[in-house]
Scaffold this motif. Structure first.
Motif, PDB file in Angstrom:
ATOM      1  N   ASN A  95       5.899  11.098  -0.737  1.00  0.00           N
ATOM      2  CA  ASN A  95       5.782   9.674  -0.161  1.00  0.00           C
ATOM      3  C   ASN A  95       5.169   8.773   0.999  1.00  0.00           C
ATOM      4  OD1 ASN A  95       8.929   7.478  -0.047  1.00  0.00           O
ATOM      5  ND2 ASN A  95       7.876   7.452  -1.970  1.00  0.00           N
ATOM      6  N   THR A  96       4.341   9.594   1.813  1.00  0.00           N
ATOM      7  CA  THR A  96       3.856   9.063   2.579  1.00  0.00           C
ATOM      8  C   THR A  96       2.906   8.018   2.484  1.00  0.00           C
ATOM      9  OG1 THR A  96       4.272  11.306   3.653  1.00  0.00           O
ATOM     10  CG2 THR A  96       2.144   9.745   4.785  1.00  0.00           C
ATOM     11  N   ASN A  97       1.815   8.017   1.420  1.00  0.00           N
ATOM     12  CA  ASN A  97       0.475   7.288   1.182  1.00  0.00           C
ATOM     13  C   ASN A  97      -0.217   7.057   2.482  1.00  0.00           C
ATOM     14  OD1 ASN A  97       2.880   7.575  -0.680  1.00  0.00           O
ATOM     15  ND2 ASN A  97       1.511   5.920  -1.873  1.00  0.00           N
ATOM     16  N   TRP A  98      -0.500   8.227   3.409  1.00  0.00           N
ATOM     17  CA  TRP A  98      -1.484   7.771   4.617  1.00  0.00           C
ATOM     18  C   TRP A  98      -2.695   7.685   3.830  1.00  0.00           C
ATOM     19  CZ3 TRP A  98      -2.147   7.454   9.184  1.00  0.00           C
ATOM     20  CH2 TRP A  98      -3.143   7.861   9.791  1.00  0.00           C
ATOM     21  N   GLN A  99      -4.026   6.394   3.701  1.00  0.00           N
ATOM     22  CA  GLN A  99      -4.355   6.427   3.184  1.00  0.00           C
ATOM     23  C   GLN A  99      -6.428   6.616   4.067  1.00  0.00           C
ATOM     24  OE1 GLN A  99      -3.286   2.916   0.881  1.00  0.00           O
ATOM     25  NE2 GLN A  99      -4.004   4.167  -1.308  1.00  0.00           N
ATOM     26  N   PRO A 100      -6.953   7.584   4.153  1.00  0.00           N
ATOM     27  CA  PRO A 100      -7.621   7.286   5.655  1.00  0.00           C
ATOM     28  C   PRO A 100      -9.186   6.234   4.697  1.00  0.00           C
ATOM     29  CG  PRO A 100      -7.622   9.671   4.428  1.00  0.00           C
ATOM     30  CD  PRO A 100      -6.746   8.933   3.829  1.00  0.00           C
ATOM     31  N   VAL A 101      -8.947   6.472   3.682  1.00  0.00           N
ATOM     32  CA  VAL A 101     -10.422   5.753   3.293  1.00  0.00           C
ATOM     33  C   VAL A 101      -9.960   4.411   2.321  1.00  0.00           C
ATOM     34  CG1 VAL A 101     -11.994   7.572   3.453  1.00  0.00           C
ATOM     35  CG2 VAL A 101     -10.768   7.080   1.215  1.00  0.00           C
ATOM     36  N   ASP A 102     -11.029   3.262   2.474  1.00  0.00           N
ATOM     37  CA  ASP A 102     -10.868   2.347   0.813  1.00  0.00           C
ATOM     38  C   ASP A 102     -10.284   3.285   0.175  1.00  0.00           C
ATOM     39  OD1 ASP A 102     -10.935   0.250   0.364  1.00  0.00           O
ATOM     40  OD2 ASP A 102     -12.490  -0.915   1.280  1.00  0.00           O
ATOM     41  N   PRO A 103      -9.317   2.601  -1.014  1.00  0.00           N
ATOM     42  CA  PRO A 103      -9.254   3.111  -1.560  1.00  0.00           C
ATOM     43  C   PRO A 103      -9.583   2.453  -3.181  1.00  0.00           C
ATOM     44  CG  PRO A 103      -7.388   1.879  -1.463  1.00  0.00           C
ATOM     45  CD  PRO A 103      -8.043   1.843   0.073  1.00  0.00           C
ATOM     46  N   SER A 342      10.110  -4.187   9.141  1.00  0.00           N
ATOM     47  CA  SER A 342      10.115  -3.103   7.217  1.00  0.00           C
ATOM     48  C   SER A 342       9.876  -2.240   6.884  1.00  0.00           C
ATOM     49  CB  SER A 342      10.097  -4.941   6.460  1.00  0.00           C
ATOM     50  OG  SER A 342      11.394  -5.667   6.789  1.00  0.00           O
ATOM     51  N   THR A 343       9.058  -1.923   7.156  1.00  0.00           N
ATOM     52  CA  THR A 343       7.346  -0.754   6.394  1.00  0.00           C
ATOM     53  C   THR A 343       7.950  -0.107   7.196  1.00  0.00           C
ATOM     54  OG1 THR A 343       5.348  -0.584   5.491  1.00  0.00           O
ATOM     55  CG2 THR A 343       5.859  -1.403   7.847  1.00  0.00           C
ATOM     56  N   THR A 344       8.292  -0.602   9.388  1.00  0.00           N
ATOM     57  CA  THR A 344       8.448   0.903   9.056  1.00  0.00           C
ATOM     58  C   THR A 344       9.472   1.757   9.582  1.00  0.00           C
ATOM     59  OG1 THR A 344       8.131   0.066  11.569  1.00  0.00           O
ATOM     60  CG2 THR A 344       6.636   1.152  10.755  1.00  0.00           C
ATOM     61  N   ALA A 345      11.004   0.417   9.358  1.00  0.00           N
ATOM     62  CA  ALA A 345      11.916   0.861   9.388  1.00  0.00           C
ATOM     63  C   ALA A 345      12.343   1.638   7.610  1.00  0.00           C
ATOM     64  CB  ALA A 345      12.766  -0.281   9.792  1.00  0.00           C
ATOM     65  N   ALA A 346      12.083   1.505   6.630  1.00  0.00           N
ATOM     66  CA  ALA A 346      11.728   1.635   5.442  1.00  0.00           C
ATOM     67  C   ALA A 346      10.711   2.577   5.171  1.00  0.00           C
ATOM     68  CB  ALA A 346      12.014   0.537   4.699  1.00  0.00           C
ATOM     69  N   SER A 347      10.275   3.590   5.839  1.00  0.00           N
ATOM     70  CA  SER A 347       9.418   4.154   5.825  1.00  0.00           C
ATOM     71  C   SER A 347       8.842   4.078   4.410  1.00  0.00           C
ATOM     72  CB  SER A 347      10.441   5.417   5.105  1.00  0.00           C
ATOM     73  OG  SER A 347       8.842   6.754   4.799  1.00  0.00           O
ATOM     74  N   SER A 348       8.244   2.717   4.485  1.00  0.00           N
ATOM     75  CA  SER A 348       7.170   2.162   3.036  1.00  0.00           C
ATOM     76  C   SER A 348       5.748   2.558   4.023  1.00  0.00           C
ATOM     77  CB  SER A 348       7.238   0.214   3.229  1.00  0.00           C
ATOM     78  OG  SER A 348       6.425   0.460   2.208  1.00  0.00           O
ATOM     79  N   GLY A 349       4.846   2.262   4.853  1.00  0.00           N
ATOM     80  CA  GLY A 349       4.107   2.266   5.592  1.00  0.00           C
ATOM     81  C   GLY A 349       3.079   0.782   4.922  1.00  0.00           C
ATOM     82  N   SER A 350       2.949  -0.042   4.175  1.00  0.00           N
ATOM     83  CA  SER A 350       2.764  -1.264   3.612  1.00  0.00           C
ATOM     84  C   SER A 350       2.697  -2.478   5.010  1.00  0.00           C
ATOM     85  CB  SER A 350       2.511  -2.111   2.726  1.00  0.00           C
ATOM     86  OG  SER A 350       4.431  -2.260   2.417  1.00  0.00           O
ATOM     87  N   ASN A 467       6.318  10.513   7.521  1.00  0.00           N
ATOM     88  CA  ASN A 467       6.373  10.326   6.367  1.00  0.00           C
ATOM     89  C   ASN A 467       6.014   8.712   5.637  1.00  0.00           C
ATOM     90  OD1 ASN A 467       8.241  13.131   5.109  1.00  0.00           O
ATOM     91  ND2 ASN A 467       5.765  12.811   4.990  1.00  0.00           N
ATOM     92  N   ASN A 468       5.013   7.725   7.338  1.00  0.00           N
ATOM     93  CA  ASN A 468       5.044   6.529   7.136  1.00  0.00           C
ATOM     94  C   ASN A 468       4.244   5.680   6.033  1.00  0.00           C
ATOM     95  OD1 ASN A 468       4.448   3.828   8.103  1.00  0.00           O
ATOM     96  ND2 ASN A 468       6.510   3.396   7.896  1.00  0.00           N
TER      97      ASN A 468
END
Length: 558
Positions: A95-103, A342-350, A467-468
């Protein structure tokens, strides 16, 4: 400011009934859903008997391991290097969804549909299932069970996540987010661009009659580009899953700052509400499940106070310099700052802005929200798990002050619960600090000089260790070290706390309930909520103040 008030009000208004619905679904209080779940499990030949915490954990790990293997193979088939596939697979499973490249141009749509989006549902449902297993530790008496994982997972996906995502996808499609079967669509550029043989844009070139000129000289072999490829596909559906499951992985490198993923103010409102909706709702689910709604309200208020402090500080830092760097003019400073919090409080990452463009004090807030374990609403399920860990610590500290054995929800808090609560609370800080230390010794290329460069490192490892999934741009994230070590830390930060939460649930469910007495500490009062806020802030400050002093604080004072 109006948009901020509207987003937060709408999220709260929707969270209350949703919290009640989630409780009724997961706890089998809706008859027709209960019958459907029983039918599904019967035809899949899966038992529906209550499980011990160890068996529940085994099921969690088994589902996650199978998910990792399948997604890893899909990514390898689609052309990813082994280390990048390793990192990306763990990222989505946790549930982290870290993306080091352009998807947008590195992943095929079949990988998105059958790999990544599936994990957006599964990872969120696993978190929601585990938090209810933890809650049952308080509500069950001397039976040692924490519920059935397969029933929890089925209910979470079919009757919570799917309806929310279907409604959100329709709304986003109405407001302009693409929803089609095209991977890319060619579109004419308003102004043609000249590029060299190596593919680099020639900034001072003139284009006349099909020829490229620079300083009056014809540039041989230069190419004229008059079209672009616009990403398409089932973007509205992916956006809904990305936001509602606090996943955060976008279809473009710009994420929700892209005019495709987030076209206008209405889509921005919908997506920001989705980020906060289920994490907020689970607070009210907790109150219903423990048959004391004041407990759920107390947890919600504690999180809301921390959220309000973070939002006020971030808004103050950005508005003090009217900083529009890295922000979309469509959204402005207010909506961008709200999203960052919001995105760092709620662990979203978007993200609908560039985190790298925040002021030093503005970037300090998202870092702290991640570093305390993202318990300020947090990820779907995992945020409430982390906050319950802090509640147990707070009860223990308060019990020492008044000389009583600590109790919470009629259960004694003893050494087993304390040890696992400490694991819950310090796992993310340990992962973040270990990653930041190694990342500082072996920094990636492209970092800015000075304190801001260290902030980029600290933010990246805070994102993976909590897990952000969000990041400060501007450096090479697709490196062997970050892919392998980052993947390991993401897995540790996800599954160690889940195991700790289930161990607490198993220990508590085997205990008898103790009637409240005159000396029992009330945990549903404003005073306890304030004490809980102080404990969360103290642990975050003690863990990370030296690192923050070298990063954003040094940049601010320097």
């Amino acid at each position: 400011m109006v948009s901020i008030v509207l987003i937060l009000t709408l999220a709260f208004v929707l969270a209350v009934p949703l919290g009640v619905w989630i409780y009724r679904v997961i706890e089998g209080k809706v008859f027709w859903i209960q019958k459907q779940e029983d039918w599904i499990l019967k035809h899949l030949n899966i038992g529906d008997a209550p499980m011990s915490w160890k068996r529940y954990l085994t099921c969690v790990l088994m589902v996650s391991a199978i998910s990792f293997v399948v997604l890893y193979i899909l990514l390898l088939i689609d052309g990813y290097r082994w280390d990048l596939a390793f990192n990306t697979a763990i990222s989505f499973v946790t549930n982290t969804n870290w993306q080091p490249v352009d998807p947008a141009f590195t992943l095929s749509w079949w990988v998105w549909a059958f790999g990544l989006v599936v994990q957006m549902f599964l990872s969120a449902a696993v978190g929601m299932s585990v938090v209810f297993a933890l809650i049952r530790g308080f509500t069950h008496a001397q039976d040692g069970t924490v519920g059935n994982f397969w029933k929890d997972l089925t209910g979470s996906i079919l009757y919570v996540l799917l309806p929310i995502n279907a409604a959100a996808a329709i709304l986003l499609g109405v407001y302009g987010t693409p929803m089609n079967l095209n991977e890319t669509t060619p579109s004419a550029l308003m102004d043609p661009v000249a590029v060299s043989v190596e593919g680099k844009i020639l900034p001072d070139a003139q284009i006349e009659n099909g020829q490229v000129y620079q300083d009056g000289q014809i540039i041989e072999n230069a190419r004229i580009v008059d079209q672009q490829l616009v990403p398409g596909g089932l973007m509205a559906a992916v956006e809904a899953a990305k936001q509602s499951g606090t996943n955060g992985g976008g279809l473009t490198a710009a994420n929700s700052a892209s005019p495709l993923e987030n076209p206008n103010g209405w889509s921005n409102l919908i997506e920001n509400v989705l980020v906060l909706l289920i994490p907020m709702a689970l607070c009210f689910s907790f109150g219903c499940a423990v048959r004391n709604r004041k407990q759920g309200i107390a947890l919600f208020l504690s999180m809301a106070v921390l959220f309000a402090i973070g939002l006020a500080c971030c808004l103050g830092a950005e508005y003090s310099t009217m900083n529009m760097l890295g922000k979309e003019s469509r959204f402005g400073i207010g909506s961008s700052s709200l999203w960052a919090v919001s995105t760092t409080a709620a662990s979203s990452g978007s993200s609908n802005l560039s985190m790298n463009g925040l002021t030093p004090l503005g970037s300090l807030i998202p870092m702290i929200l991640m570093q305390v374990g993202e318990v300020v609403f947090g990820g779907v399920g995992t945020g409430l798990i982390g906050m319950i860990g802090f509640v147990i610590l707070t009860v223990f500290i308060a019990g020492l002050m008044v000389g009583r054995t600590p109790e919470f929800l009629s259960k004694k808090i003893e050494p087993a619960e304390m040890k696992n609560s400490v694991i819950l609370c310090i796992c993310a800080p340990v992962c973040i600090l270990v990653g930041s230390a190694i990342g500082s010794l072996l920094p990636p290329s492209g970092l800015d000089a000075g304190a801001h460069g260290f902030s980029q490192i600290l933010y990246a490892w805070s994102s993976m260790g909590a897990n952000n999934g969000s990041a400060m741009s501007g450096f090479m994230a697709d490196g062997m070290l970050m892919n392998i070590l980052g993947g390991v830390l993401m897995a540790v930060a996800r599954f160690v706390p889940l195991a700790g939460a289930l161990a607490i649930a198993g220990s508590l469910s085997a205990k008898k309930q103790i009637p409240a007495s005159a000396g029992t500490l009330a945990t549903d009062t404003p005073l306890f909520s304030l004490l809980l806020v102080i404990i969360v802030l103290l642990i975050g400050a003690l863990s990370f103040f030296p690192a923050l002093a070298l990063g954003p604080l040094a940049q601010f004072f320097g």
